[in-house]
Design a protein around this motif. Structure first.
Motif, PDB file in Angstrom:
ATOM      1  N   LYS A  18       0.898  -1.332  -0.301  1.00  0.00           N
ATOM      2  CA  LYS A  18       0.038   0.034   0.047  1.00  0.00           C
ATOM      3  C   LYS A  18       0.919   1.328  -0.025  1.00  0.00           C
ATOM      4  O   LYS A  18       0.588   2.259  -0.667  1.00  0.00           O
ATOM      5  CB  LYS A  18      -0.807   0.012   1.150  1.00  0.00           C
ATOM      6  N   GLU A  19       1.985   1.234   0.823  1.00  0.00           N
ATOM      7  CA  GLU A  19       2.752   2.532   1.047  1.00  0.00           C
ATOM      8  C   GLU A  19       3.490   2.823  -0.358  1.00  0.00           C
ATOM      9  O   GLU A  19       3.502   3.750  -0.999  1.00  0.00           O
ATOM     10  CB  GLU A  19       3.875   2.578   2.167  1.00  0.00           C
ATOM     11  N   GLN A  20       3.741   1.696  -1.075  1.00  0.00           N
ATOM     12  CA  GLN A  20       4.601   1.837  -2.524  1.00  0.00           C
ATOM     13  C   GLN A  20       3.645   2.265  -3.541  1.00  0.00           C
ATOM     14  O   GLN A  20       3.848   3.302  -4.156  1.00  0.00           O
ATOM     15  CB  GLN A  20       5.296   0.649  -2.672  1.00  0.00           C
ATOM     16  N   LYS A  70       2.994   6.022  -3.035  1.00  0.00           N
ATOM     17  CA  LYS A  70       4.194   6.634  -3.687  1.00  0.00           C
ATOM     18  C   LYS A  70       4.239   6.879  -5.170  1.00  0.00           C
ATOM     19  O   LYS A  70       4.528   7.579  -5.927  1.00  0.00           O
ATOM     20  CB  LYS A  70       5.436   6.268  -3.070  1.00  0.00           C
ATOM     21  N   ARG A  96      -2.126  12.093  -0.143  1.00  0.00           N
ATOM     22  CA  ARG A  96      -2.270  10.815   0.573  1.00  0.00           C
ATOM     23  C   ARG A  96      -3.576  10.396   1.107  1.00  0.00           C
ATOM     24  O   ARG A  96      -4.258   9.119   0.877  1.00  0.00           O
ATOM     25  CB  ARG A  96      -1.118  10.747   1.920  1.00  0.00           C
ATOM     26  N   GLU A 115      -5.687   7.000  -0.142  1.00  0.00           N
ATOM     27  CA  GLU A 115      -6.168   6.020   1.093  1.00  0.00           C
ATOM     28  C   GLU A 115      -7.614   6.026   1.006  1.00  0.00           C
ATOM     29  O   GLU A 115      -8.161   4.701   1.167  1.00  0.00           O
ATOM     30  CB  GLU A 115      -5.554   6.495   2.430  1.00  0.00           C
TER      31      GLU A 115
END
Length: 178
Positions: free
Chosen positions: A12-14, A17, A47, A51
Motif C-alpha cells: 500500500k505505501e509503495q 508513492k 495521501r 487512502e
C-alpha cells in the motif's frame, strides 16, 4: 503481458508513492517548477485522497512481465462504475499498458454499463487516453462557475478555494451498450 493483481496491504505505501509520482510527473511536464496545483505539500493527489479511494474501492497493481508498472482503483455499484485512479509509471508510458489494464477492468465487471471518471483540465495525456484510447466522452467541466456537486470544497469562491483543482476538472463517461 499486462495483469491486474489485487493490492496487498504490504504494498500500500509503495502504491501511494507510485501514484503520486505518476501524477506529479504530468503536472511538472505541463507547468514545470511553477506548478501550484498540489492538494498537499508537493503532491498532486494527497495521501488522504488515495487512502480513501483504496479503502472504498477495488485496488489493483498493474503488472507487466512480473514487474509493477502502475495501479488503479475503482468502485462498482450494480451497473455503474467509478474509476478513481489509474496510473502508469512515467518510465512505462506510451506502451499500451494503461489501455490493456483498462480493458481488463471492463472484463472484470461486464455488468457495468456506465463508467465515470474525472481528470484535471491540464492532464492532456489523461484526456487523450480516456477519449481516444478508452472511448470515454467529456460530459461536464467542473470549475468555479460550475462546481462539482460531490465536492464541497469546489463550492467555495475562487479566492477562498483550497480544494482539489479549483481551475477545473473534466468529468468523463463511457456508456456500454449491450
Amino acid at each position: 503481458m499486462v495483469e491486474l493483481k489485487p493490492l496487498e496491504e504490504s504494498d500500500k505505501e509503495q502504491f501511494i508513492k507510485d501514484n503520486q509520482e505518476a501524477f506529479n510527473y504530468g503536472a511538472l511536464e505541463e507547468f514545470g517548477m511553477r506548478d501550484n496545483h498540489f492538494e498537499e505539500d508537493e503532491q498532486i493527489i494527497s495521501r488522504e485522497t488515495i487512502e480513501n479511494s483504496i479503502k472504498e474501492g477495488e485496488a489493483y497493481r498493474i503488472v507487466v512481465d512480473g514487474k509493477i508498472a502502475g495501479g488503479l482503483v475503482f468502485r462498482v455499484e450494480r451497473t455503474k462504475g467509478d474509476l478513481d485512479l489509474l496510473f502508469v509509471s512515467p518510465k512505462a508510458h506510451s506502451k499500451g499498458i494503461g489501455y490493456a489494464a483498462w480493458c481488463q477492468v471492463e472484463k472484470l465487471h461486464p455488468e457495468v454499463t456506465l463508467w465515470e471518471t474525472v481528470t484535471p483540465y491540464f492532464e492532456k495525456r489523461n484526456i487523450h487516453f480516456y477519449i481516444n484510447r478508452c472511448g470515454f466522452h467529456i460530459v461536464e467541466f467542473y470549475n468555479s462557475h460550475h462546481p462539482d456537486p460531490n465536492d464541497p470544497d469546489s463550492r467555495e469562491t475562487l479566492d477562498e478555494q483550497d480544494g482539489q483543482f479549483p481551475e477545473g476538472m473534466f468529468r468523463f463517461e463511457k456508456r456500454i451498450i449491450k
